[in-house]
Each structure stands twice: as structure tokens, then as C-alpha cells.
Design a protein around this motif. Structure first.
Motif, PDB file in Angstrom:
ATOM      1  N   CYS A   5       0.833  -1.201   0.000  1.00 31.63           N
ATOM      2  CA  CYS A   5       0.000   0.000   0.000  1.00 31.63           C
ATOM      3  C   CYS A   5       0.869   1.252   0.000  1.00 31.63           C
ATOM      4  N   ALA A   6       1.971   1.216   0.746  1.00 29.59           N
ATOM      5  CA  ALA A   6       2.869   2.370   0.797  1.00 29.59           C
ATOM      6  C   ALA A   6       3.521   2.628  -0.561  1.00 29.59           C
ATOM      7  N   VAL A   7       3.928   1.567  -1.232  1.00 31.93           N
ATOM      8  CA  VAL A   7       4.542   1.706  -2.558  1.00 31.93           C
ATOM      9  C   VAL A   7       3.582   2.387  -3.522  1.00 31.93           C
ATOM     10  N   MET A   8       2.333   1.948  -3.526  1.00 31.30           N
ATOM     11  CA  MET A   8       1.363   2.520  -4.454  1.00 31.30           C
ATOM     12  C   MET A   8       0.969   3.940  -4.039  1.00 31.30           C
ATOM     13  N   GLU A   9       0.827   4.154  -2.749  1.00 25.44           N
ATOM     14  CA  GLU A   9       0.415   5.477  -2.266  1.00 25.44           C
ATOM     15  C   GLU A   9       1.466   6.541  -2.575  1.00 25.44           C
ATOM     16  N   ARG A  10       2.744   6.175  -2.540  1.00 24.38           N
ATOM     17  CA  ARG A  10       3.823   7.134  -2.798  1.00 24.38           C
ATOM     18  C   ARG A  10       4.034   7.397  -4.295  1.00 24.38           C
ATOM     19  N   GLY A  11       3.248   6.744  -5.125  1.00 22.18           N
ATOM     20  CA  GLY A  11       3.306   7.049  -6.550  1.00 22.18           C
ATOM     21  C   GLY A  11       4.311   6.249  -7.350  1.00 22.18           C
ATOM     22  N   HIS A  12       4.890   5.220  -6.761  1.00 17.26           N
ATOM     23  CA  HIS A  12       5.825   4.381  -7.517  1.00 17.26           C
ATOM     24  C   HIS A  12       5.055   3.549  -8.548  1.00 17.26           C
ATOM     25  N   THR A  13       5.724   3.248  -9.645  1.00 15.48           N
ATOM     26  CA  THR A  13       5.119   2.416 -10.687  1.00 15.48           C
ATOM     27  C   THR A  13       6.042   1.249 -10.988  1.00 15.48           C
ATOM     28  N   PRO A  14       6.030   0.224 -10.151  1.00 14.04           N
ATOM     29  CA  PRO A  14       6.882  -0.939 -10.420  1.00 14.04           C
ATOM     30  C   PRO A  14       6.393  -1.701 -11.642  1.00 14.04           C
ATOM     31  N   SER A  15       7.303  -2.379 -12.300  1.00  7.25           N
ATOM     32  CA  SER A  15       6.914  -3.225 -13.426  1.00  7.25           C
ATOM     33  C   SER A  15       6.375  -4.559 -12.942  1.00  7.25           C
ATOM     34  N   LEU A  16       6.576  -4.837 -11.682  1.00  2.00           N
ATOM     35  CA  LEU A  16       6.121  -6.106 -11.096  1.00  2.00           C
ATOM     36  C   LEU A  16       6.056  -5.925  -9.596  1.00  2.00           C
ATOM     37  N   LEU A  17       5.016  -6.459  -8.974  1.00  2.00           N
ATOM     38  CA  LEU A  17       4.865  -6.429  -7.522  1.00  2.00           C
ATOM     39  C   LEU A  17       4.126  -7.690  -7.114  1.00  2.00           C
ATOM     40  N   GLU A  18       4.877  -8.689  -6.687  1.00  2.51           N
ATOM     41  CA  GLU A  18       4.338 -10.028  -6.459  1.00  2.51           C
ATOM     42  C   GLU A  18       4.569 -10.473  -5.014  1.00  2.51           C
ATOM     43  N   LEU A  19       3.665 -11.293  -4.527  1.00  2.91           N
ATOM     44  CA  LEU A  19       3.727 -11.759  -3.144  1.00  2.91           C
ATOM     45  C   LEU A  19       3.583 -13.278  -3.090  1.00  2.91           C
ATOM     46  N   MET A  20       4.415 -13.910  -2.247  1.00  8.08           N
ATOM     47  CA  MET A  20       4.288 -15.351  -1.980  1.00  8.08           C
ATOM     48  C   MET A  20       4.256 -15.551  -0.473  1.00  8.08           C
ATOM     49  N   ASP A  21       3.297 -16.337   0.004  1.00  9.05           N
ATOM     50  CA  ASP A  21       3.260 -16.599   1.444  1.00  9.05           C
ATOM     51  C   ASP A  21       4.217 -17.732   1.803  1.00  9.05           C
ATOM     52  N   ARG A  22       4.291 -18.016   3.106  1.00  6.49           N
ATOM     53  CA  ARG A  22       5.274 -18.989   3.603  1.00  6.49           C
ATOM     54  C   ARG A  22       5.073 -20.359   2.973  1.00  6.49           C
ATOM     55  N   THR A  23       3.822 -20.791   2.848  1.00  8.72           N
ATOM     56  CA  THR A  23       3.532 -22.099   2.259  1.00  8.72           C
ATOM     57  C   THR A  23       4.063 -22.181   0.829  1.00  8.72           C
ATOM     58  N   THR A  24       3.867 -21.114   0.073  1.00  8.90           N
ATOM     59  CA  THR A  24       4.326 -21.087  -1.321  1.00  8.90           C
ATOM     60  C   THR A  24       5.847 -21.100  -1.398  1.00  8.90           C
ATOM     61  N   VAL A  25       6.485 -20.300  -0.555  1.00  6.47           N
ATOM     62  CA  VAL A  25       7.952 -20.236  -0.552  1.00  6.47           C
ATOM     63  C   VAL A  25       8.551 -21.614  -0.272  1.00  6.47           C
ATOM     64  N   ARG A  26       8.011 -22.304   0.711  1.00  5.69           N
ATOM     65  CA  ARG A  26       8.534 -23.628   1.051  1.00  5.69           C
ATOM     66  C   ARG A  26       8.286 -24.629  -0.076  1.00  5.69           C
ATOM     67  N   ALA A  27       7.148 -24.517  -0.711  1.00  6.37           N
ATOM     68  CA  ALA A  27       6.857 -25.421  -1.825  1.00  6.37           C
ATOM     69  C   ALA A  27       7.820 -25.180  -2.986  1.00  6.37           C
ATOM     70  N   VAL A  28       8.118 -23.917  -3.282  1.00  6.54           N
ATOM     71  CA  VAL A  28       9.059 -23.596  -4.351  1.00  6.54           C
ATOM     72  C   VAL A  28      10.441 -24.142  -4.030  1.00  6.54           C
ATOM     73  N   ASN A  29      10.860 -23.997  -2.790  1.00  7.78           N
ATOM     74  CA  ASN A  29      12.166 -24.542  -2.391  1.00  7.78           C
ATOM     75  C   ASN A  29      12.209 -26.055  -2.563  1.00  7.78           C
ATOM     76  N   ALA A  30      11.119 -26.708  -2.177  1.00 15.78           N
ATOM     77  CA  ALA A  30      11.094 -28.171  -2.234  1.00 15.78           C
ATOM     78  C   ALA A  30      11.187 -28.689  -3.662  1.00 15.78           C
ATOM     79  N   THR A  31      10.630 -27.963  -4.601  1.00 10.77           N
ATOM     80  CA  THR A  31      10.606 -28.453  -5.983  1.00 10.77           C
ATOM     81  C   THR A  31      11.764 -27.926  -6.831  1.00 10.77           C
TER      82      THR A  31
END
Length: 455
Positions: free
Chosen positions: A237-263
Motif C-alpha cells: 500500500c505504501a509503494v502505491m500510495e507514494r506514486g511508484h510504478t513498479p513493473s512487477l509487484l508479487e507476493l508469496m506466502d510462507r507455504t508457497t515459498v517452502r513449496a518452491v524450495n522443495a521443488t
């Protein structure tokens, strides 16, 4: 059925028809679970517009349903066959017909693979921005049918914003041209946008005029670890509120991170509760990442690591692209939700999903196009366990209900298909549903185009 096959043969080469039931069954469904699929009578793989028109004229004469398909990478059952239908696979219509650097357009057939188009225009210093996670296999026709998005949508927008014009074969075989090749154009109703996201229920797209952009500089990516999803969402929310325009803004939760590591063995930080990836393709991406890094630290990030090179950045992006197959490896089946909420409600959506996972005793990993508020909760379950399958379906519905409660929508980019028909009616309401059904009837009065989808 014999009459159907003979009529189709009259206007198609032999190699365009598949009637062997052992083969046609393989065209029965896309990648969505919990979606009914029927048995097609025949599969047709046309190479020309006239062949598609012949199929639709035949289908109209015999009142046979037609299910259009691309690469079948969809996640809503929109490409699933119905009993006795003609499956119309457009994979062989795969030519890039034109690329114009001056007009900044590409003209393509529906079977062109997204990544192939991106590479072709890239050689001319151009870019086709929409990049679904399945971009190496999904087709432009399928992208148009589901109005798909991708990782870069936060800055560059979704497929609908790049489709300028279409050539469409209607249910009765007539050929309709919509839109334009020009940078501007407001003549008449915007039928082009109407077909984008229609999931093959209004006509068969056989050609598309796509807008291109100048190829951006190589992007640099920052990874930030957070002790909670709420802290990560505060940073977003802070990134968007301050007017930044990223080309990508992605989120992975803990379950996803561990699954990616495992595979993949990538060695992502498993102590984090949420991993945020932010990228810039600006003239000075390092400076932009430094500013975002400060916002992440202020929101409670425990670690902020900017990549120094495009190669390092690509490794981080590969981790995000691996999220879905990694979560699929956790169980015998998955249900992939696609709920989009206002960015300001993203934290509530992720925390609510965690509560749903606890309530139903299931593993639910969440990856998200965080800059758009588009979450992809992935429900992991044992499809051979009836009780667990029931809980999976109920949790899936609970996630969609939560999204609507937060002012969101049941699908940001995957479409409705079979999977979310009941929920579409809830989101649209009775008047909205009546209007949409009226549009369907105007284009397809016999209801032979992808029947049973959407409504």
C-alpha cells in the motif's frame, strides 16, 4: 454422428479431423479441477479461416455444440468438452502475420504462443506486455478468451488493453471484423472488448490486431522478507500510495515459498511469512528499488535484498513463476482461486484466507499479483478422500465469498468457465445476468458456442 463427420469432411482436409475416441478424449478438459467434462464427438484442427467457417456452418445446420480450445492451460473449465460436441482446436492457426514497428502492432492467428510472440517482437525492439505464468505454452487466442493478465499487469495492464481489433467467425459461419489498426478509434459499440473475456461463447477469434510497446530496459528485482502478510501488504500500500510504478509487484506466502524450495532447490528464505518481489524497468531501477526498500523496512521487513543484475533478477522471477507447479506438488489435486480485491483490502484477503485454511484443516498457499490485488489461493487436497474433497470445495467457495465481501471480484484473470458459474450470478445480480444472457442470445441464438460455460 456419421452425418456430422461426413459434412465436416466435405470442407476439411483429412488431417484436420480426429475421430479416434482414444485421441479425442485427450481434448476433453483444461487444467481446472472439480469441473465436469464431456466426451467430444470429433476434434477439428483447422489451419484457415475458411475451414473454421465451414465447421460453424456445419454445426449450425446440425445444431451441434462447438467448444473452442487453445493450449488448454486454463484454470476454470472454459475449454472443457461437452458430450457430442465438436472440439475446435486452434493450435494449428499459429502464424504471426505481421509486425509493424511504425504502427506498433502485431497481427496474429489465435494459436500463436504468447512467448513466441514476445520473442518475435523483441527482436525488433518492441514488447507485447501481457505475460501469464503459462506464457511459454498458452496461446494468444486463449489469452483473449479469458482476458488473461500476468506478472507485469501492475504497470502495463492486461490483455484487454492490447487487443485493438479482431476477426471473428460467428456461430452461423459469418465473418465479423471488429476494432481497428489505428491508434485511435471510437466508431460504434466496442465489440472488440466484448469478445475479450467471452470464453468462446460469442464467436471464434481467428485473427487479432495487438498493440505493442517499445521494449523496456531490463528490470531489476528486489526481494523483501516480512514477519507477516499484514506487514507485507502495508508495504504494498505504501509503494502505491507514494506514486511508484513498479513493473512487477508479487507476493508469496510462507507455504508457497517452502513449496518452491522443495521443488526447485532455490534456497528462498523459509523463515519468512511473506516474500515480496518488486521490480522496476525504469532508467534508474537501482534508485527506485532503494526507495521501495526503505518503505519495506518501515513496514517491518526483516530483510531487503535488491538484485544487482538482470540475471539475479530473473532467478527471483523464476521462483514466482514456479509457484503454481510447486503448490500442485504438495497433494494429489489443487483448486486454484483467482479472487481480486481492492489493493487496500489485500491484507484482509490474505489473513482471511489463512483463517479459512485453518477452519477447514487444509493447506492453502497464496501467491498474488499484489500490485493489482489479484490473489491466487491454491487449495491443496487429496482428491481420493471424499471428505477432504468436500472441505476443499467449501473452502474454495468461502474464499470467493470473502473476496466479494471485501468489494472484489470472483475472477481477475482466469475466467468463469464451469468452475464459477454460480458465483458469477451472485456477483452480477439478476439484472446484470439478464443483460449478459441477452448478449449471448444475440450472437448465438442456438446456444451452440461453448454451451454451459459462464451462465
Amino acid at each position: 454422428m456419421d452425418d456430422l463427420i461426413e459434412r465436416l469432411r466435405a470442407g476439411l482436409p483429412a488431417e484436420a479431423l480426429i475421430t479416434d475416441p482414444d485421441v479425442t478424449v485427450s481434448y476433453g478438459r483444461d487444467m481446472a479441477g472439480f469441473c465436469a467434462a464431456g466426451t467430444p464427438a470429433v476434434v477439428v484442427l483447422p489451419r484457415t479461416v475458411e475451414q473454421v467457417r465451414h465447421v460453424m456452418r456445419t454445426a449450425t445446420a446440425l445444431r451441434v455444440p462447438v467448444v473452442p480450445q487453445g493450449a488448454r492451460t486454463g484454470l476454470s473449465g472454459a475449454a472443457n468438452a461437452s458430450d457430442g460436441c465438436i472440439v475446435l482446436s486452434l493450435l494449428r492457426m499459429d502464424r504471426i502475420l505481421e509486425i509493424s514497428p511504425v504502427d506498433r502492432i502485431a497481427v496474429v492467428e489465435p494459436g500463436v504462443v504468447n512467448a513466441d510472440l514476445s520473442r518475435a517482437v523483441g527482436e525488433l525492439g518492441l514488447a507485447y506486455p501481457p505475460d501469464p505464468s503459462s506464457w511459454e505454452s498458452c496461446t494468444i487466442g486463449g489469452n483473449i478468451g479469458t482476458a488473461s493478465g500476468g506478472l507485469c499487469c501492475v504497470k502495463y495492464g492486461v490483455t484487454a488493453e492490447y487487443v485493438l481489433g479482431l476477426e471473428v467467425v460467428l456461430a452461423d459461419g459469418r465473418l465479423l471484423n471488429t476494432g481497428r489498426r489505428t491508434a485511435k478509434g471510437v466508431a460504434g459499440y466496442d465489440l472488440t472488448r466484448l469478445f475479450v473475456g467471452s470464453e468462446g461463447s460469442l464467436g471464434i477469434v481467428v485473427k487479432a490486431v495487438l498493440a505493442l510497446r517499445p521494449k523496456p530496459p531490463a528490470q531489476l528485482v528486489l526481494g523483501a522478507e516480512f514477519p507477516s502478510a499484514a506487514a507485507a501488504c502495508a508495504a504494498i500500500c505504501a509503494v502505491m500510495e507514494r506514486g511508484h510504478t513498479p513493473s512487477l509487484l508479487e507476493l508469496m506466502d510462507r507455504t508457497t515459498v517452502r513449496a518452491v524450495n522443495a521443488t526447485t532447490g532455490m534456497g528462498l528464505p523459509e523463515t519468512t511469512e511473506a516474500l515480496l518481489l518488486c521490480a522496476f524497468d525504469t532508467p534508474d531501477p537501482a534508485a527506485d528499488l532503494a526507495a521501495v526498500g526503505e518503505l519495506c523496512r518501515a513496514a517491518g521487513a526483516t530483510e531487503v535484498v535488491p538484485a544487482d543484475t538482470p540475471a539475479e533478477s530473473e532467478l527471483l522471477l523464476q521462483a514466482r513463476r514456479s509457484a503454481l507447479p510447486a503448490l500442485e506438488s504438495l497433494s494429489t489435486a489443487t483448486m486454484i482461486d483467482d479472487v481480486c480485491v481492492p489493493r487496500s483490502r489485500l491484507g484482509e484477503m490474505i489473513e482471511g484466507t489463512a483463517r479459512i485454511a485453518e477452519k477447514y484443516g487444509l493447506t492453502i498457499g497464496v501467491c498474488a499479483h499484489a500490485g493489482d490485488g489479484n490473489t491466487h489461493p491454491v487449495v491443496c487436497f487429496d482428491q481420493h478422500d471424499p471428505e477432504e474433497s468436500r472441505r476443499a470445495r467449501e473452502s474454495f467457495d468461502a474464499i470467493m465469498a470473502l473476496g466479494l465481501e471485501l468489494g472484489g471480484t470472483i475472477t481477475g484473470e482466469h475466467g468463469v468457465g464451469v468452475l464459477k458459474k454460480e458465483w458469477l450470478a451472485r456477483e452480477l445480480g439478476p439484472v446484470g445476468l439478464e443483460m449478459q444472457r441477452g448478449i449471448k442470445a444475440a450472437f448465438d441464438p442456438l446456444n451452440i458456442l461453448n454451451p454451459g460455460k459462464l451462465f
